[in-house]
Scaffold this motif. Structure first.
Motif, mmCIF file in Angstrom:
data_model
loop_
_atom_site.group_PDB
_atom_site.id
_atom_site.type_symbol
_atom_site.label_atom_id
_atom_site.label_comp_id
_atom_site.label_asym_id
_atom_site.label_seq_id
_atom_site.Cartn_x
_atom_site.Cartn_y
_atom_site.Cartn_z
ATOM 1 N N UNK A 58 120.615 103.059 66.140
ATOM 2 C CA UNK A 58 121.828 102.745 65.386
ATOM 3 C C UNK A 58 121.762 101.329 64.814
ATOM 4 N N UNK A 59 122.273 101.206 63.581
ATOM 5 C CA UNK A 59 122.342 99.898 62.935
ATOM 6 C C UNK A 59 123.515 99.886 61.967
ATOM 7 N N UNK A 60 124.407 98.940 62.140
ATOM 8 C CA UNK A 60 125.534 98.806 61.224
ATOM 9 C C UNK A 60 125.133 98.064 59.954
ATOM 10 N N UNK B 220 107.912 105.441 66.342
ATOM 11 C CA UNK B 220 108.721 105.325 65.132
ATOM 12 C C UNK B 220 110.195 105.534 65.477
ATOM 13 N N UNK B 221 111.060 105.139 64.559
ATOM 14 C CA UNK B 221 112.493 105.312 64.796
ATOM 15 C C UNK B 221 113.185 105.684 63.489
ATOM 16 N N UNK B 222 114.386 106.207 63.622
ATOM 17 C CA UNK B 222 115.253 106.498 62.482
ATOM 18 C C UNK B 222 116.411 105.509 62.534
ATOM 19 N N UNK B 223 116.372 104.519 61.651
ATOM 20 C CA UNK B 223 117.486 103.564 61.592
ATOM 21 C C UNK B 223 118.618 104.219 60.812
ATOM 22 N N UNK B 224 119.790 104.293 61.439
ATOM 23 C CA UNK B 224 120.910 105.037 60.864
ATOM 24 C C UNK B 224 122.222 104.344 61.197
ATOM 25 N N UNK B 225 123.160 104.361 60.267
ATOM 26 C CA UNK B 225 124.477 103.768 60.502
ATOM 27 C C UNK B 225 125.240 104.623 61.519
ATOM 28 N N UNK B 226 125.972 104.015 62.450
ATOM 29 C CA UNK B 226 126.709 104.785 63.467
ATOM 30 C C UNK B 226 127.668 105.817 62.872
ATOM 31 N N UNK C 126 122.027 105.998 53.611
ATOM 32 C CA UNK C 126 120.584 105.743 53.672
ATOM 33 C C UNK C 126 120.097 105.708 55.114
ATOM 34 N N UNK C 127 118.900 106.257 55.349
ATOM 35 C CA UNK C 127 118.225 106.092 56.641
ATOM 36 C C UNK C 127 116.857 105.457 56.382
ATOM 37 N N UNK C 128 116.325 104.837 57.410
ATOM 38 C CA UNK C 128 115.054 104.105 57.295
ATOM 39 C C UNK C 128 114.117 104.527 58.415
ATOM 40 N N UNK C 129 112.830 104.766 58.073
ATOM 41 C CA UNK C 129 111.800 105.069 59.065
ATOM 42 C C UNK C 129 110.573 104.224 58.750
ATOM 43 N N UNK C 130 110.038 103.446 59.694
ATOM 44 C CA UNK C 130 108.803 102.693 59.435
ATOM 45 C C UNK C 130 107.608 103.626 59.332
ATOM 46 N N UNK C 131 106.521 103.140 58.672
ATOM 47 C CA UNK C 131 105.418 104.055 58.332
ATOM 48 C C UNK C 131 104.141 103.834 59.141
#
Length: 711
Positions: free
Chosen positions: A662-664, A627-633, A670-675
């Protein structure tokens, strides 16, 4: 070259070239792509490849999951015989021993704790026949009111919203082919490029034909890249956004007045409420500029045809039903429903998410989309089943609420079929705590999932390659899945297991089936006259591979390609518009000093649901192995988080540890994590147990969290 040598080379060539072809259907998303597994024997080894097969929905297309689905079905970890936990360890036993254990356990628990102490938890990945039989099993063999299924976590708000608005819920109101010719498309909370990749060509074709596409999503995704306009709204503000769009349509008179007057009700109340709203306030709440709000309203209102598609992004919220209805208001106000190239589509998540919710797995439902609370529906199904209507249990509770009853020790035994609730439910820590309180847990599955590991008995079931039956795809198209691959070990079909248990319990006369086709013949009768009427569909008709869109009321009917052309399914034949209050839709978690960020969840292309199947596929697991934490830089910098670092994510319900990515393209708040992952990577540990008041859907898409770097 001698004749002997030639014969040798011919023999070797034959060995290399021998192959078998198995017709089947992808077990994953709701597109249900037809395909063939080709098994090649090369000397002493077997090699496999999967190719697409032409059909009306996916037209021979496959995605990476479908091409590699056989890897989990043929995996060495498959359970191949019943396993009973003895002194804390699983040991193989015979089917006869397993059935006797189940019958004795059910009787003992129901004698002491009552009929409703045994609960059944189903799945939207099983066939229509098995979903139908599971509902009958709960109500006839067990006589319990407690049955629900994992589709409650996926499609419930779309189904409820459509039923309340139109009087009927079918995935698409139109055929999938009409997408290509519509003039304007709104994609609300759906990332089809990663979740249903083989539907993308229809939207790409629509764009080639000049359609204007509007995507609503807090993240930039492969889907939003297709859009002409991306509304990157704040999480949880979708209903507010839809109200704002409708207000502009009313203010600018972009309405179909004859349609509203003839085909709908409650518009006056909706208009009065929406006109009282302030557009500047709506812009502030949603984070969407007035220019973009106006552009959306103008394009969708003025175009001659349009479609709206919703998915988990707006549905998996504690106001998901209201949110769906707010978008359906847009269709009704502009008359874009029941017409060519105009309509609604709920992008169903699971493989048989549509069919599995039609024939009796839900707590409040009987086959054919009948209601368990309506006397005439109960009487009809009791007649089909040959039982006294008074013996039919009443309405139970939703999926998550069953686990609350387990935790309160009202339910003391559970039968789980082809689902992994310990990973898929919200407040996952409570689910594990509840399961550990059960007197007995019985699980039917392909693998020792996280849930199965807690079971007292695990029964091996067959895979999509081995189990024949019908499924109903995203369109509402009923399709026959052929399955002729040799059964692995001692595994049995789900329907076969249910019949065998029922016989052992003395209820065999109600479950005297010898094939999936025999079950379907009873399902046809049970659904006849219901909203989801399959009575005109037969296996012989489905064997042409084209499928049939329900309702199909006679064997001469070609099915129903477009719903609501002349009337809606309510008694007065009108659609019901609804006042969706902004105040009500905003009563949900909001960032605060302790939990300053929004968290949203979703899928990645290479995995499916809890990942129990796709993580068994080396080709898929290699693409996304954690899994990952998608987050703005910029957000990451605020919290001193570096790329690819381990991060603890905490909500009021629990914590997980995932790696930063990291994702711009994501909002900074907001952060995103797949399930798709388990244990300390299971994002559902963070999700609240608040539920939608209408459909009891959990709010997976909106939590508030804090993050911290793990040194």
């Amino acid at each position: 070259m001698t004749e002997l040598m030639l014969k040798y080379f011919r023999d070797q060539q034959q060995k290399v070239q021998s192959e078998k072809v198995y017709d089947t259907q992808c077990p994953y998303c709701s597109m249900q792509c037809k395909m063939q597994l080709i098994e090649q024997k090369v000397v002493s080894r077997k090699k496999y490849k999967t190719i697409g097969k032409d059909n009306p929905t996916s037209q021979g297309g496959l995605c990476v999951k479908g091409m590699n689905a056989h890897q989990h079905a043929l995996h060495h970890d498959r359970i191949k015989q019943p396993l009973k936990k003895i002194n804390g360890m699983f040991q193989p036993i015979s089917w006869e021993e397993a059935y006797q254990f189940i019958a004795d356990t059910f009787q003992k628990i129901q004698d002491t704790d009552g009929k409703d102490a045994v609960a059944v938890y189903g799945s939207a990945s099983i066939t229509n026949e098995e979903a139908y039989l599971l509902g009958k099993f709960a109500r006839v063999a067990l006589e319990t009111k407690h049955i629900d299924y994992n589709g409650r976590l996926c499609m419930a708000s779309a189904a409820t919203g459509a039923n309340l608005t139109f009087g009927m819920d079918r995935g698409f109101t139109n055929t999938i082919q009409e997408i290509s010719n519509t003039r304007c498309i709104i994609l609300a909370g759906t990332n089809i490029a990663e979740c249903q990749p083989t539907i993308m060509p229809y939207f790409e074709k629509a764009k080639e034909n000049g359609a204007y596409i509007i995507a609503i999503d807090p993240r930039e995704t492969s889907t939003t890249k297709l859009a002409d306009l991306h509304l990157k709204n704040k999480p949880g503000t979708d209903a507010v956004l839809a109200n704002g769009i409708l207000k502009i349509m009313i203010d600018l008179d972009l309405l179909d007045h004859p349609f509203i007057a003839k085909r709908t009700e409650n518009f006056a109340d909706v208009k009065s409420y929406v006109q009282s709203l302030n557009l500047d306030e709506i812009s502030k709440i949603t984070g969407i500029t007035l220019d973009d709000l106006y552009e959306t309203a103008l394009v969708f209102g003025k175009e001659t045809s349009g479609m709206i598609f919703t998915a988990r992004g707006i549905e998996q919220q504690i106001n998901g039903t209201d949110t769906v209805r707010s978008f359906l208001n847009l269709l009704l106000a502009t008359g874009k429903i029941g017409k060519r190239n105009s309509g609604y589509g709920a992008i169903t998540g699971q493989g048989n998410g549509q069919g599995a919710r039609e024939h009796g797995q839900k707590a409040d439902q009987l086959p054919g989309y009948r209601s368990i609370e309506k006397e005439e529906d109960r009487r009809y199904i009791a007649g089909v089943w040959g039982i006294d209507e008074k013996s039919l249990p009443t309405k139970g509770v939703s999926a998550y609420e069953m686990f609350e009853k387990v935790n309160d020790e009202e339910i003391t035994c559970m039968f789980v079929m082809c689902s992994n609730p310990i990973v898929s439910n919200p407040n996952a820590n409570l689910i594990q705590q509840a399961l550990n309180k059960l007197k007995c847990l019985i699980v039917v599955d392909l693998f020792l999932s996280e849930t199965a590991k807690l079971a007292d008995l695990v029964l091996p079931t067959t895979s999509y390659l081995e189990d024949e039956g019908t499924v109903t795809n995203v369109e509402g198209r009923v399709m026959l899945r052929e399955a002729s691959y040799p059964i692995q070990g001692e595994a049995k079909h789900d329907w076969e297991i249910l019949c065998d248990i029922s016989k052992k319990m003395g209820k065999g006369k109600f479950f005297n089936f010898t094939s999936a086709q025999e079950i379907f013949e009873e399902l046809r009768i049970a659904s006849k006259g219901g909203k989801a009427d399959y009575s005109g569909i037969t296996y012989s008709r489905l064997r042409n591979g084209q499928g049939i869109l329900w309702p199909c009321t006679s064997t001469e009917s070609l099915g129903t390609k477009r719903l609501f052309e002349k009337s809606f399914a309510h008694v007065n034949e009108k659609a019901k518009m609804a006042v969706i209050s902004i105040e009500n839709t905003l009563t949900k978690p909001t960032p605060n000093k302790d939990y300053p960020l929004y968290l949203t969840t979703g899928r990645v292309m290479s995995h499916y649901l809890t990942g129990e199947q796709t993580r068994k596929s080396p080709s898929l697991a290699a693409r996304d192995f954690e899994a990952c934490l998608e987050i703005h830089p910029d957000t990451a910098e605020t919290y001193h988080i570096a790329p690819d670092s381990l991060v603890r994510v905490t909500s009021e319900k629990g914590w997980i540890i995932v790696r930063s990515r990291f994702s711009e393209s994501i909002r900074k708040d907001t952060v995103f994590v797949p399930f798709h992952w388990t244990d300390k990577q299971n994002v559902n540990r963070l999700v609240s147990d608040q539920l939608d008041p209408y459909c009891r859907m959990p709010g997976f898409k909106l939590s508030v969290v804090r993050i911290e770097l793990i040194e």
